[in-house]
Design a protein around this motif. Structure first.
Motif, PDB file in Angstrom:
ATOM      1  N   GLU A 185       0.801  -1.312   0.062  1.00  0.00           N
ATOM      2  CA  GLU A 185       0.015   0.035  -0.123  1.00  0.00           C
ATOM      3  C   GLU A 185       0.772   1.142   0.016  1.00  0.00           C
ATOM      4  OE1 GLU A 185      -2.642  -0.246   3.259  1.00  0.00           O
ATOM      5  OE2 GLU A 185      -3.749  -1.968   2.434  1.00  0.00           O
ATOM      6  N   VAL A 186       1.853   1.191   0.768  1.00  0.00           N
ATOM      7  CA  VAL A 186       2.800   2.447   0.798  1.00  0.00           C
ATOM      8  C   VAL A 186       3.508   2.665  -0.513  1.00  0.00           C
ATOM      9  CG1 VAL A 186       5.041   3.095   1.803  1.00  0.00           C
ATOM     10  CG2 VAL A 186       3.323   2.377   3.448  1.00  0.00           C
ATOM     11  N   SER A 187       4.016   1.501  -1.246  1.00  0.00           N
ATOM     12  CA  SER A 187       4.542   1.505  -2.300  1.00  0.00           C
ATOM     13  C   SER A 187       3.735   2.023  -3.499  1.00  0.00           C
ATOM     14  CB  SER A 187       5.163   0.208  -2.569  1.00  0.00           C
ATOM     15  OG  SER A 187       5.610   0.319  -4.133  1.00  0.00           O
ATOM     16  N   ASP A 188       2.376   1.635  -3.383  1.00  0.00           N
ATOM     17  CA  ASP A 188       1.289   2.016  -4.403  1.00  0.00           C
ATOM     18  C   ASP A 188       1.122   3.644  -4.185  1.00  0.00           C
ATOM     19  OD1 ASP A 188       1.103  -0.488  -5.214  1.00  0.00           O
ATOM     20  OD2 ASP A 188      -0.699  -0.748  -4.276  1.00  0.00           O
ATOM     21  N   ASP A 189       1.049   4.012  -3.087  1.00  0.00           N
ATOM     22  CA  ASP A 189       0.618   5.425  -2.642  1.00  0.00           C
ATOM     23  C   ASP A 189       1.991   6.397  -3.027  1.00  0.00           C
ATOM     24  OD1 ASP A 189      -1.669   4.645  -1.729  1.00  0.00           O
ATOM     25  OD2 ASP A 189      -0.943   5.099   0.553  1.00  0.00           O
ATOM     26  N   MET A 190       3.116   5.525  -2.915  1.00  0.00           N
ATOM     27  CA  MET A 190       4.385   6.610  -3.299  1.00  0.00           C
ATOM     28  C   MET A 190       4.252   6.623  -4.891  1.00  0.00           C
ATOM     29  SD  MET A 190       5.655   7.689  -0.666  1.00  0.00           S
ATOM     30  CE  MET A 190       7.335   8.291  -1.440  1.00  0.00           C
ATOM     31  N   ASN A 191       4.062   5.564  -5.368  1.00  0.00           N
ATOM     32  CA  ASN A 191       4.031   5.347  -6.946  1.00  0.00           C
ATOM     33  C   ASN A 191       3.075   6.375  -7.434  1.00  0.00           C
ATOM     34  OD1 ASN A 191       6.345   3.771  -7.182  1.00  0.00           O
ATOM     35  ND2 ASN A 191       4.803   1.881  -7.491  1.00  0.00           N
ATOM     36  N   GLU A 192       2.075   6.401  -6.863  1.00  0.00           N
ATOM     37  CA  GLU A 192       0.842   7.474  -7.213  1.00  0.00           C
ATOM     38  C   GLU A 192       1.285   8.859  -7.348  1.00  0.00           C
ATOM     39  OE1 GLU A 192      -3.584   8.197  -6.008  1.00  0.00           O
ATOM     40  OE2 GLU A 192      -3.133   6.438  -6.148  1.00  0.00           O
ATOM     41  N   ILE A 193       2.022   9.124  -5.934  1.00  0.00           N
ATOM     42  CA  ILE A 193       2.419  10.563  -5.983  1.00  0.00           C
ATOM     43  C   ILE A 193       3.600  10.935  -6.859  1.00  0.00           C
ATOM     44  CG2 ILE A 193       3.862  11.866  -4.371  1.00  0.00           C
ATOM     45  CD1 ILE A 193       2.296  10.539  -1.956  1.00  0.00           C
ATOM     46  N   LEU A 194       4.565   9.727  -6.990  1.00  0.00           N
ATOM     47  CA  LEU A 194       5.566  10.064  -8.156  1.00  0.00           C
ATOM     48  C   LEU A 194       4.968  10.399  -9.493  1.00  0.00           C
ATOM     49  CD1 LEU A 194       8.646   9.930  -8.877  1.00  0.00           C
ATOM     50  CD2 LEU A 194       8.372   7.433  -8.946  1.00  0.00           C
ATOM     51  N   LEU A 195       3.943   9.492 -10.018  1.00  0.00           N
ATOM     52  CA  LEU A 195       3.612   9.767 -11.209  1.00  0.00           C
ATOM     53  C   LEU A 195       2.749  10.923 -11.453  1.00  0.00           C
ATOM     54  CD1 LEU A 195       1.878   6.170 -12.173  1.00  0.00           C
ATOM     55  CD2 LEU A 195       3.611   7.395 -13.241  1.00  0.00           C
ATOM     56  N   SER A 196       2.022  11.568 -10.256  1.00  0.00           N
ATOM     57  CA  SER A 196       1.609  12.923 -10.545  1.00  0.00           C
ATOM     58  C   SER A 196       2.591  13.851 -10.475  1.00  0.00           C
ATOM     59  CB  SER A 196       0.747  13.151  -9.017  1.00  0.00           C
ATOM     60  OG  SER A 196       0.207  14.284  -8.856  1.00  0.00           O
ATOM     61  N   PHE A 197       3.700  13.561  -9.909  1.00  0.00           N
ATOM     62  CA  PHE A 197       4.723  14.572  -9.737  1.00  0.00           C
ATOM     63  C   PHE A 197       5.384  14.701 -11.006  1.00  0.00           C
ATOM     64  CE2 PHE A 197       9.366  15.366  -9.629  1.00  0.00           C
ATOM     65  CZ  PHE A 197       9.423  16.794  -9.186  1.00  0.00           C
ATOM     66  N   ILE A 198       5.559  13.501 -11.756  1.00  0.00           N
ATOM     67  CA  ILE A 198       6.146  13.232 -12.975  1.00  0.00           C
ATOM     68  C   ILE A 198       5.171  14.063 -13.958  1.00  0.00           C
ATOM     69  CG2 ILE A 198       6.849  11.783 -15.042  1.00  0.00           C
ATOM     70  CD1 ILE A 198       8.860  11.759 -12.450  1.00  0.00           C
ATOM     71  N   ASN A 199       3.969  13.706 -14.054  1.00  0.00           N
ATOM     72  CA  ASN A 199       3.078  14.147 -14.955  1.00  0.00           C
ATOM     73  C   ASN A 199       2.981  15.943 -14.998  1.00  0.00           C
ATOM     74  OD1 ASN A 199       2.257  11.844 -16.278  1.00  0.00           O
ATOM     75  ND2 ASN A 199       0.893  11.449 -14.775  1.00  0.00           N
ATOM     76  N   ASP A 200       3.061  16.246 -13.819  1.00  0.00           N
ATOM     77  CA  ASP A 200       3.125  17.692 -13.637  1.00  0.00           C
ATOM     78  C   ASP A 200       4.282  18.391 -14.244  1.00  0.00           C
ATOM     79  OD1 ASP A 200       0.676  17.672 -12.267  1.00  0.00           O
ATOM     80  OD2 ASP A 200       1.421  17.860 -10.215  1.00  0.00           O
ATOM     81  N   SER A 201       5.488  17.820 -13.764  1.00  0.00           N
ATOM     82  CA  SER A 201       6.808  18.213 -14.249  1.00  0.00           C
ATOM     83  C   SER A 201       6.748  18.265 -15.712  1.00  0.00           C
ATOM     84  CB  SER A 201       7.898  17.458 -13.684  1.00  0.00           C
ATOM     85  OG  SER A 201       8.180  17.498 -12.376  1.00  0.00           O
ATOM     86  N   VAL A 202       6.328  17.071 -16.433  1.00  0.00           N
ATOM     87  CA  VAL A 202       6.394  16.996 -17.809  1.00  0.00           C
ATOM     88  C   VAL A 202       5.448  18.143 -18.465  1.00  0.00           C
ATOM     89  CG1 VAL A 202       5.583  15.653 -19.828  1.00  0.00           C
ATOM     90  CG2 VAL A 202       6.877  14.661 -17.968  1.00  0.00           C
ATOM     91  N   GLU A 203       4.561  18.461 -17.909  1.00  0.00           N
ATOM     92  CA  GLU A 203       3.362  19.452 -18.413  1.00  0.00           C
ATOM     93  C   GLU A 203       4.224  20.906 -18.171  1.00  0.00           C
ATOM     94  OE1 GLU A 203      -0.854  21.606 -17.165  1.00  0.00           O
ATOM     95  OE2 GLU A 203      -0.352  19.236 -16.707  1.00  0.00           O
ATOM     96  N   ILE A 204       4.783  21.445 -17.163  1.00  0.00           N
ATOM     97  CA  ILE A 204       5.497  22.263 -17.073  1.00  0.00           C
ATOM     98  C   ILE A 204       6.724  22.251 -18.080  1.00  0.00           C
ATOM     99  CG2 ILE A 204       7.224  23.660 -15.544  1.00  0.00           C
ATOM    100  CD1 ILE A 204       5.303  22.582 -13.240  1.00  0.00           C
ATOM    101  N   ALA A 205       7.596  21.337 -18.112  1.00  0.00           N
ATOM    102  CA  ALA A 205       8.612  21.271 -19.154  1.00  0.00           C
ATOM    103  C   ALA A 205       8.234  21.418 -20.552  1.00  0.00           C
ATOM    104  CB  ALA A 205       9.607  19.885 -19.092  1.00  0.00           C
ATOM    105  N   MET A 206       7.148  20.891 -20.963  1.00  0.00           N
ATOM    106  CA  MET A 206       6.657  21.148 -22.250  1.00  0.00           C
ATOM    107  C   MET A 206       6.153  22.601 -22.532  1.00  0.00           C
ATOM    108  SD  MET A 206       6.902  18.172 -23.608  1.00  0.00           S
ATOM    109  CE  MET A 206       5.693  17.568 -24.795  1.00  0.00           C
ATOM    110  N   LYS A 207       5.602  22.849 -21.656  1.00  0.00           N
ATOM    111  CA  LYS A 207       4.868  24.303 -21.777  1.00  0.00           C
ATOM    112  C   LYS A 207       6.046  25.333 -21.788  1.00  0.00           C
ATOM    113  CE  LYS A 207       0.315  24.215 -19.516  1.00  0.00           C
ATOM    114  NZ  LYS A 207      -0.327  24.382 -18.485  1.00  0.00           N
ATOM    115  N   THR A 208       7.180  25.224 -20.989  1.00  0.00           N
ATOM    116  CA  THR A 208       8.452  26.037 -20.972  1.00  0.00           C
ATOM    117  C   THR A 208       9.081  25.919 -22.363  1.00  0.00           C
ATOM    118  OG1 THR A 208       8.522  25.742 -18.568  1.00  0.00           O
ATOM    119  CG2 THR A 208      10.596  26.354 -19.682  1.00  0.00           C
ATOM    120  N   SER A 209       9.117  24.659 -22.789  1.00  0.00           N
ATOM    121  CA  SER A 209      10.012  24.459 -24.098  1.00  0.00           C
ATOM    122  C   SER A 209       9.057  25.025 -25.064  1.00  0.00           C
ATOM    123  CB  SER A 209      10.110  22.689 -24.515  1.00  0.00           C
ATOM    124  OG  SER A 209      10.444  22.698 -25.717  1.00  0.00           O
TER     125      SER A 209
END
Length: 155
Positions: free
Chosen positions: A112-136
């Motif tokens: 459960e902890v691993s799943d939660d951490m992975n969900e948080i990580l994916l959210s962070f990655i998706n947000d970071s990608v969105e920001i990086a794409m807009k910046t580019s």
């Protein structure tokens, strides 16, 4: 037509960002599948161990029954021994159950902890990608403005 000589670089950058995002998502998916496989392996191990203990108990009981049947005495020694051994197998079974329940709780909590951490990580990655794409895209637009302002003809 886009006359920005930097456009291919920005496109390559965005493709690289998207590929990295997909790689991370696949890596997390593999990790999740490995966790599920580990849980299944633990369940199989528990079942195999239970069957092993049952077989051991059955073999022991059979040996005692054969010894009791072939011993020419009316002694209750074998009966007492069988009761003692059965009590020990019952205690072993209780310990076995407690250990496996504890292990399963810990594995479940860890999963459960691993799943939660992975969900948080994916959210962070998706947000970071969105920001990086807009910046580019913004940098590409700014570079187009600079190129257009210089009136340089690229052939």
């Amino acid at each position: 037509m886009n006359n920005n000589p930097f456009a291919p670089m920005f496109e390559l950058q965005r493709q690289s960002i998207e590929q990295n995002q997909k790689m991370i998502e696949q890596s997390i998916e593999v990790q999740n599948e490995m966790s599920k496989s580990f849980v299944k392996a633990v369940e199989s191990q528990k079942s195999a161990q239970e069957k092993g203990v049952d077989a051991w108990k059955s073999a022991t009981e059979t040996s005692l029954n054969v010894a009791d049947a072939t011993t020419p005495t009316d002694s209750t020694a074998f009966t007492d021994l069988q009761e003692t051994i059965n009590d020990q197998f019952d205690a072993l079974s209780d310990i076995h159950t407690d250990v496996w329940e504890s292990a399963e709780r810990n594995i479940e909590a860890g999963t459960e902890v691993s799943d939660d951490m992975n969900e948080i990580l994916l959210s962070f990655i998706n947000d970071s990608v969105e920001i990086a794409m807009k910046t580019s895209e913004q940098f590409e637009e700014q570079s187009e403005t600079v190129v257009d302002a210089t009136d340089v003809e690229i052939e």
